[in-house]
Design a protein around this motif. Structure first.
Motif, PDB file in Angstrom:
ATOM      1  N   ALA B  23       1.078 -86.420 -69.109  1.00 14.15           N
ATOM      2  CA  ALA B  23       1.367 -87.089 -70.363  1.00 14.15           C
ATOM      3  C   ALA B  23       0.195 -86.833 -71.300  1.00 14.15           C
ATOM      4  O   ALA B  23      -0.958 -86.821 -70.884  1.00 14.15           O
ATOM      5  N   ILE B  24       0.523 -86.620 -72.563  1.00 18.48           N
ATOM      6  CA  ILE B  24      -0.507 -86.344 -73.563  1.00 18.48           C
ATOM      7  C   ILE B  24      -0.478 -87.435 -74.600  1.00 18.48           C
ATOM      8  O   ILE B  24       0.583 -87.796 -75.106  1.00 18.48           O
ATOM      9  N   ASP B  59      -1.211 -93.346 -78.863  1.00 18.12           N
ATOM     10  CA  ASP B  59       0.097 -93.366 -78.212  1.00 18.12           C
ATOM     11  C   ASP B  59       0.404 -91.969 -77.695  1.00 18.12           C
ATOM     12  O   ASP B  59      -0.354 -91.027 -77.926  1.00 18.12           O
ATOM     13  N   LEU B  60       1.552 -91.864 -77.046  1.00 13.81           N
ATOM     14  CA  LEU B  60       1.928 -90.582 -76.467  1.00 13.81           C
ATOM     15  C   LEU B  60       2.440 -89.625 -77.531  1.00 13.81           C
ATOM     16  O   LEU B  60       3.050 -90.027 -78.522  1.00 13.81           O
ATOM     17  N   VAL B  61       2.207 -88.358 -77.271  1.00 16.40           N
ATOM     18  CA  VAL B  61       2.639 -87.293 -78.176  1.00 16.40           C
ATOM     19  C   VAL B  61       4.071 -86.920 -77.829  1.00 16.40           C
ATOM     20  O   VAL B  61       4.442 -86.892 -76.656  1.00 16.40           O
ATOM     21  N   ARG B  62       4.882 -86.638 -78.842  1.00 20.99           N
ATOM     22  CA  ARG B  62       6.253 -86.216 -78.579  1.00 20.99           C
ATOM     23  C   ARG B  62       6.317 -84.711 -78.398  1.00 20.99           C
ATOM     24  O   ARG B  62       5.395 -83.982 -78.755  1.00 20.99           O
ATOM     25  N   SER B  63       7.432 -84.266 -77.857  1.00 21.29           N
ATOM     26  CA  SER B  63       7.492 -82.855 -77.488  1.00 21.29           C
ATOM     27  C   SER B  63       7.716 -81.935 -78.680  1.00 21.29           C
ATOM     28  O   SER B  63       7.555 -80.727 -78.569  1.00 21.29           O
ATOM     29  N   GLU B  65       6.192 -82.157 -81.723  1.00 20.40           N
ATOM     30  CA  GLU B  65       5.170 -82.271 -82.767  1.00 20.40           C
ATOM     31  C   GLU B  65       3.851 -81.730 -82.225  1.00 20.40           C
ATOM     32  O   GLU B  65       3.597 -81.766 -81.028  1.00 20.40           O
ATOM     33  N   LEU B  67      -0.430 -81.883 -82.310  1.00 17.67           N
ATOM     34  CA  LEU B  67      -1.294 -83.060 -82.128  1.00 17.67           C
ATOM     35  C   LEU B  67      -1.662 -83.711 -83.450  1.00 17.67           C
ATOM     36  O   LEU B  67      -1.726 -84.940 -83.550  1.00 17.67           O
TER      37      LEU B  67
END
Lengths: 241, 241
Positions: B23-24, B59-63, B65, B67
């Motif tokens: 998870a990023i 928060d977590l990065v979406r797939s 977008e 950074l």
DNA sequence: TCAAAAGTGTTCAGCGTACACCCATGC
DNA sequence: GCATGGGTGTACGCTGAACACTTTTGA
């Protein structure tokens, strides 16, 4: 997750394990120095659609290691290079940067003296030292990564004495000057360079000379790392070239 | 993958989708300035085992977008802050840094004038400006992230004119000096500071004075961003405080 | 007239820069 | 003796650092 929705531990775990997972890699620009120039280590890329191009050395990060460890491991596994100085530079994260899916990569660079290391071609990818001037079109976004890392290296070299590891333990002032000129891509004035180094008082005059050169032999020096560390701790040090 | 094993497109796809997924997230240190000091924006953390501590905003990065986009989106979603200058600093990647699983985070910082923005508490996490001196024990590795970002900010402020956005459009030299003293955490000499700014020739003397102050009114200036840009393009500029 | 902050100049030392000739050695 | 790279000194201008008093305004 909808905006404003209250999170709890289950939504977190779900999100961590699904939506936002991305593959993470490290890519390492290995700068190599010898007295003929500044080079980087490239390997053949056989991944579509970049077959035939060259790429820098990278791979996916494992789940039980941090990024520095991953960079060290990957470089060792793919090229045999170990015990390198490595520096993290920046993440590259365009969603479409990798053809096979979402891969976010962390760029590292390293800087070594070419003669001190043996490159092992563990994967039949023909690792080669390519002069920094002669790098063509690389795979993925590796041209961008290389230029970002080069800028970062040059800034670092100006501000910290990382260049000394690129020379023999005993070196002449001309070798040192050539090193800075090569890495920074600029020319320096011989007398001013010497005065500057002299004023830093971080070189040890070994009282020895070059031998068997067909011209006046140069005096040899070594860098006083201990003195550098202690000066830096005491606060005041302008290492700046 | 075993060392030396030949990779092909299937092993790659497998590896990208399994072994190495993490998870990023992005975590953003929002520095806020007002004339009482340098602060950062903290929110309540309700994630075990860090409940009760405060944390920076992330928060977590979406797939879909990158950074930078993620950082912008997350800050807007969680605090209402939009159109911020943001700077990527470094990845934090210890395998156990997050209690719920492997999460690699990219630290960003931002720098704003507190009065110019309204913080919206979209998640009932009580966002607050906390003076940089008074930050206690934060959740996760956020203390480390904050200090890394602060160093990075200070270096940036010394080398680039990002501080001017923290002042009113018309400001006095004392306000400017206080800004630098606050952000850098040092004291500066008034006369030397003024001479330095004067020599840069990047301030526009507005010919106006402060009003309704119970002491001699200060002259007001604005920063000449256009001139700065054109000087920088032409190559020679020492912005260095 | 007092309090509070604004505004102003000089001196000194150190550093970067520009620049040209003699020296030691091997062949 | 000549080719090759090693080694050296001076002058100038810029910049950073240290430092104390007068001015203007409102209360």
């Amino acid at each position: 997750m909808l905006q404003g929705e209250k999170e709890n531990i289950n939504t977190w775990i779900t999100r961590i394990n699904t939506d936002s997972k991305a593959a993470i890699s490290v890519d390492c620009v290995v700068f190599g120095y010898d007295e003929t120039g500044l080079k980087i280590l490239l390997i053949d890329c056989d991944m579509p659609p970049h077959e035939g191009k060259m790429s820098i050395v990278g791979d996916l990060v494992r789940s039980d290691e941090n990024l520095d460890q991953a960079a060290t491991r990957i470089l060792e596994q793919r090229t045999g290079l170990a015990n390198l100085y490595m520096e993290q530079v920046k993440a590259f994260s365009e969603p479409k940067r990798h053809p096979l899916g979402r891969v976010i990569t962390l760029a590292y660079y390293s800087l070594i003296k070419i003669k001190d290391y043996i490159i092992v071609d563990k994967e039949h990818k023909q690792p080669k030292w390519i002069n920094i001037e002669d790098i063509g079109d690389l795979a993925f976004d590796h041209n961008e990564i290389v230029s970002t890392c080069l800028e970062s290296l040059q800034k670092k070299v100006r501000e910290h004495p990382i260049g000394f590891s690129l020379l023999p333990k005993k070196f002449s002032l001309m070798q040192l000057q050539n090193l800075y000129e090569t890495v920074l891509g600029i020319e320096l004035d011989k007398r001013n360079f010497r005065r500057k180094l002299n004023s830093l008082k971080l070189l040890i005059d070994l009282g020895e000379n070059q031998k068997e050169v067909s011209h006046r032999p140069a005096k040899l020096y070594s860098f006083d790392f201990e003195k550098y560390d202690s000066k830096r701790k005491k606060g005041k040090l302008n290492f700046e070239l």
